[in-house]
Design a protein around this motif. Structure first.
Motif, PDB file in Angstrom:
ATOM      1  N   ALA A   1       0.872  -1.178  -0.001  1.00 47.63           N
ATOM      2  CA  ALA A   1      -0.081   0.124   0.149  1.00 47.63           C
ATOM      3  C   ALA A   1       0.882   1.078   0.122  1.00 47.63           C
ATOM      4  CB  ALA A   1      -0.767  -0.093   1.156  1.00 47.63           C
ATOM      5  N   ALA A   2       0.390   2.225  -0.596  1.00 48.26           N
ATOM      6  CA  ALA A   2       1.391   3.668  -0.718  1.00 48.26           C
ATOM      7  C   ALA A   2       0.310   4.419  -0.745  1.00 48.26           C
ATOM      8  CB  ALA A   2       2.006   3.680  -2.240  1.00 48.26           C
ATOM      9  N   PRO A   3       0.210   5.381   0.207  1.00 46.19           N
ATOM     10  CA  PRO A   3      -0.599   6.778   0.502  1.00 46.19           C
ATOM     11  C   PRO A   3      -0.573   7.505  -0.759  1.00 46.19           C
ATOM     12  CG  PRO A   3       0.724   6.212   2.373  1.00 46.19           C
ATOM     13  CD  PRO A   3       1.331   5.375   1.449  1.00 46.19           C
ATOM     14  N   ALA A   4      -1.560   7.997  -1.202  1.00 44.28           N
ATOM     15  CA  ALA A   4      -1.678   9.011  -2.322  1.00 44.28           C
ATOM     16  C   ALA A   4      -0.754  10.024  -2.450  1.00 44.28           C
ATOM     17  CB  ALA A   4      -3.197   9.256  -2.832  1.00 44.28           C
ATOM     18  N   VAL A   5      -0.454  10.650  -1.038  1.00 40.03           N
ATOM     19  CA  VAL A   5       0.361  11.904  -0.930  1.00 40.03           C
ATOM     20  C   VAL A   5       1.776  11.500  -1.156  1.00 40.03           C
ATOM     21  CG1 VAL A   5       0.471  11.765   1.586  1.00 40.03           C
ATOM     22  CG2 VAL A   5       0.665  14.108   0.577  1.00 40.03           C
ATOM     23  N   LEU A   6       2.023  10.312  -0.878  1.00 40.15           N
ATOM     24  CA  LEU A   6       3.613  10.101  -1.015  1.00 40.15           C
ATOM     25  C   LEU A   6       3.672   9.541  -2.418  1.00 40.15           C
ATOM     26  CD1 LEU A   6       4.584   8.139   2.290  1.00 40.15           C
ATOM     27  CD2 LEU A   6       4.890  10.475   1.591  1.00 40.15           C
ATOM     28  N   ALA A   7       2.680   8.804  -3.077  1.00 40.98           N
ATOM     29  CA  ALA A   7       2.806   8.348  -4.287  1.00 40.98           C
ATOM     30  C   ALA A   7       2.895   9.727  -5.454  1.00 40.98           C
ATOM     31  CB  ALA A   7       1.730   7.322  -4.719  1.00 40.98           C
ATOM     32  N   ARG A   8       2.201  10.527  -5.087  1.00 40.74           N
ATOM     33  CA  ARG A   8       2.088  11.796  -5.864  1.00 40.74           C
ATOM     34  C   ARG A   8       3.659  12.267  -6.243  1.00 40.74           C
ATOM     35  NH1 ARG A   8      -1.686  15.273  -7.634  1.00 40.74           N
ATOM     36  NH2 ARG A   8      -3.058  14.195  -6.015  1.00 40.74           N
ATOM     37  N   MET A   9       4.437  12.122  -5.216  1.00 39.45           N
ATOM     38  CA  MET A   9       5.971  12.725  -5.379  1.00 39.45           C
ATOM     39  C   MET A   9       6.454  11.876  -6.469  1.00 39.45           C
ATOM     40  SD  MET A   9       7.189  14.075  -1.757  1.00 39.45           S
ATOM     41  CE  MET A   9       6.617  12.441  -0.812  1.00 39.45           C
ATOM     42  N   ALA A  10       6.248  10.558  -6.586  1.00 41.17           N
ATOM     43  CA  ALA A  10       6.842   9.571  -7.295  1.00 41.17           C
ATOM     44  C   ALA A  10       6.299   9.507  -8.776  1.00 41.17           C
ATOM     45  CB  ALA A  10       6.872   8.125  -6.844  1.00 41.17           C
ATOM     46  N   VAL A  11       5.035   9.496  -8.659  1.00 41.69           N
ATOM     47  CA  VAL A  11       4.293   9.318 -10.114  1.00 41.69           C
ATOM     48  C   VAL A  11       3.393  10.712 -10.879  1.00 41.69           C
ATOM     49  CG1 VAL A  11       4.282   6.821  -9.959  1.00 41.69           C
ATOM     50  CG2 VAL A  11       2.278   8.248  -8.972  1.00 41.69           C
ATOM     51  N   GLY A  12       3.231  11.529  -9.650  1.00 35.17           N
ATOM     52  CA  GLY A  12       2.420  12.943 -10.202  1.00 35.17           C
ATOM     53  C   GLY A  12       0.857  12.630 -10.182  1.00 35.17           C
ATOM     54  N   GLY A  13       0.261  13.525 -10.538  1.00 42.25           N
ATOM     55  CA  GLY A  13      -1.014  13.479 -10.384  1.00 42.25           C
ATOM     56  C   GLY A  13      -1.709  12.574 -11.183  1.00 42.25           C
ATOM     57  N   TRP A  14      -1.212  12.498 -12.404  1.00 41.25           N
ATOM     58  CA  TRP A  14      -1.972  11.574 -13.465  1.00 41.25           C
ATOM     59  C   TRP A  14      -1.611  10.006 -12.701  1.00 41.25           C
ATOM     60  CZ3 TRP A  14      -5.430   9.517 -16.128  1.00 41.25           C
ATOM     61  CH2 TRP A  14      -5.294   8.496 -16.892  1.00 41.25           C
ATOM     62  N   GLY A  15      -0.448   9.666 -12.398  1.00 40.86           N
ATOM     63  CA  GLY A  15      -0.389   8.576 -11.607  1.00 40.86           C
ATOM     64  C   GLY A  15      -0.951   8.076 -10.671  1.00 40.86           C
ATOM     65  N   VAL A  16      -1.305   9.027  -9.672  1.00 38.88           N
ATOM     66  CA  VAL A  16      -2.091   8.908  -8.653  1.00 38.88           C
ATOM     67  C   VAL A  16      -3.619   8.625  -9.121  1.00 38.88           C
ATOM     68  CG1 VAL A  16      -3.222   9.780  -6.614  1.00 38.88           C
ATOM     69  CG2 VAL A  16      -0.703   9.998  -6.795  1.00 38.88           C
ATOM     70  N   ALA A  17      -4.266   9.490 -10.121  1.00 40.47           N
ATOM     71  CA  ALA A  17      -5.707   9.304 -10.472  1.00 40.47           C
ATOM     72  C   ALA A  17      -5.625   7.977 -11.567  1.00 40.47           C
ATOM     73  CB  ALA A  17      -5.736  10.279 -11.655  1.00 40.47           C
ATOM     74  N   PHE A  18      -4.635   7.429 -11.927  1.00 38.97           N
ATOM     75  CA  PHE A  18      -4.802   6.234 -12.848  1.00 38.97           C
ATOM     76  C   PHE A  18      -4.786   4.907 -11.841  1.00 38.97           C
ATOM     77  CE2 PHE A  18      -2.631   2.495 -14.756  1.00 38.97           C
ATOM     78  CZ  PHE A  18      -3.287   2.695 -16.098  1.00 38.97           C
ATOM     79  N   MET A  19      -4.474   5.190 -10.646  1.00 37.13           N
ATOM     80  CA  MET A  19      -4.494   4.156  -9.818  1.00 37.13           C
ATOM     81  C   MET A  19      -5.585   4.097  -8.784  1.00 37.13           C
ATOM     82  SD  MET A  19      -1.571   2.481 -10.333  1.00 37.13           S
ATOM     83  CE  MET A  19      -0.863   1.240  -8.890  1.00 37.13           C
ATOM     84  N   SER A  20      -6.246   5.551  -8.534  1.00 31.15           N
ATOM     85  CA  SER A  20      -7.139   5.596  -7.709  1.00 31.15           C
ATOM     86  C   SER A  20      -8.699   5.879  -8.142  1.00 31.15           C
ATOM     87  CB  SER A  20      -6.604   6.395  -6.371  1.00 31.15           C
ATOM     88  OG  SER A  20      -6.319   7.891  -7.025  1.00 31.15           O
TER      89      SER A  20
END
Length: 308
Positions: free
Chosen positions: A249-268
Motif C-alpha cells: 500500500a502507498a498513500p496517495a500523498v507520497l505516491a504523488r511525489m513519485a508518479v505525479g497527479g496522473w499516476g495517482v489518478a490512474f491508480m485510484s
C-alpha cells in the motif's frame, strides 16, 4: 470490401489484419516503411498520405494510429503522448480527408474507455461525460481524443473506446513493461487502489473492428470485457499469477511525489465502462468476458490474439 488499416503494426493492428483477411476483406496496411501489402506514408505528411490512400483506393479506413512508448512515465505523460496526440488530431484530419477524396465510405477509429469523468456511479455508458477536470498531464491526451471522436463522428464513423488493452505486444503481455514491474514488486496499491479497470484483449478489440465495418453505427462504443474490476482486486491476483511479491500500500500523498497527479489518478480514480451498447449495436461479444481468464491465457501462452 477494400480496407485500409492505419496503425497495422500496433497491438490491435497485428491481431486485426489476419481476421480481416479471414472474413474475405482485401486488406492494405498504411506504414511509414515499405513492406509487402502496404502503402507508404507518414500520416502527418498530408501530400504523401493522400497519394498513399489514393493508391489503396479503400472502401473503408481503420484508424489505429498511435506512437505510445513501450514504457510511459506518468509524470511526463503529456511529453510521452505528444506524437500520439498529433496523430489523433493532425493525423486524423489528414487521414479522413484522404479517405473522403479516395471514395471511402466508412471509418472506424480507436479511442479510450477509461477517459470518463470519475464522478459517477457504476460502469460508464457512452452517454457519460468524459473527464471534466482531468489531471494536468492527461489534459492534452484527452483534448486529442475529443478531437478524434468529433472528426470520426462528423465523418459518420464509429469510435471504439477500448479499455486497458492487453495481449501480445502490450504492457500487460508476459514480457510487457507493466508485468515486469509487477514481477519486481514495483507496482503499489496507491490510495487504496480504487480505480475500476475495464480490460480489453487485443483479439476482442480486433473482432469489434470487424463487426463495426459491417454496421451503420455512428459515434462511440465501449469495447471492454464484462467485468469491471477495482485495482485493489486485480493487482494482487495478477501478482499471485506471476508468483510475484504482493503489492504494498502507498498513500496517495507520497505516491504523488513519485508518479505525479496522473499516476495517482490512474491508480485510484478511474471509472470502469459498460459494454451493453456495443453488444447490441455490433452483435459483438468478447472472447474473454472476464479479465482473469484473459490474463491466465495470455501469461500461459495459450492466447495468440488472432484465432476466431
Amino acid at each position: 470490401m477494400r480496407v485500409l488499416v492505419a496503425g497495422a503494426t500496433g497491438v490491435v493492428g497485428r491481431a486485426l489484419l489476419p481476421l480481416l483477411t479471414s472474413v474475405g476483406h482485401e486488406v492494405t496496411a498504411l506504414s511509414r516503411t515499405p513492406r509487402q501489402g502496404t502503402v507508404v506514408a507518414d500520416a502527418l505528411d498530408r501530400s504523401a498520405l493522400h497519394r498513399a490512400v489514393r493508391e489503396a483506393a479503400p472502401d473503408a479506413v481503420v484508424h489505429l494510429l498511435t506512437a505510445i512508448p513501450a514504457e510511459v512515465n506518468p509524470r511526463r505523460l503529456a511529453r510521452d503522448f505528444a506524437l500520439t496526440n498529433r496523430l489523433r488530431t493532425e493525423g486524423t484530419r489528414n487521414l479522413y480527408e484522404a479517405a473522403r477524396d479516395a471514395g471511402a465510405t466508412k471509418v472506424v477509429a480507436q479511442g479510450l474507455a477509461y477517459a470518463y469523468d470519475p464522478e459517477g456511479e457504476g460502469p460508464a455508458t457512452e452517454d457519460a461525460p468524459l473527464w471534466r477536470r482531468p489531471p494536468r498531464q492527461f489534459a492534452p491526451v484527452l483534448a486529442a481524443l475529443r478531437e478524434l471522436e468529433e472528426r470520426t463522428t462528423d465523418a459518420g464513423g464509429t469510435v471504439l473506446r477500448l479499455g486497458h488493452l492487453y495481449g501480445p505486444g502490450s504492457s500487460y503481455a508476459a514480457d510487457g513493461s507493466f508485468v515486469r514491474q509487477v514481477r519486481a514488486g514495483k507496482v503499489p496499491l496507491v490510495g487504496g487502489g480504487g480505480s475500476v479497470f475495464s480490460f480489453t484483449h487485443a483479439h476482442d478489440a480486433a473482432t469489434a473492428v470487424v463487426a463495426a465495418l459491417d454496421k451503420p453505427h455512428t459515434g462511440p462504443l465501449n469495447i471492454v470485457d464484462d467485468t469491471p474490476v477495482p485495482l485493489r482486486d486485480w493487482l494482487p491476483e495478477l501478482a499471485r499469477m506471476l508468483d510475484a511479491p504482493a503489492p504494498k500500500a502507498a498513500p496517495a500523498v507520497l505516491a504523488r511525489m513519485a508518479v505525479g497527479g496522473w499516476g495517482v489518478a490512474f491508480m485510484s480514480k478511474l471509472r470502469g465502462a459498460d459494454n451493453a451498447r456495443a453488444r447490441l449495436s455490433l452483435d459483438w461479444r468478447p472472447r474473454y468476458p472476464v479479465w482473469r481468464e484473459g490474463f491466465a491465457a495470455e501469461l500461459n501462452g495459450t492466447s495468440d490474439g488472432t484465432q476466431g
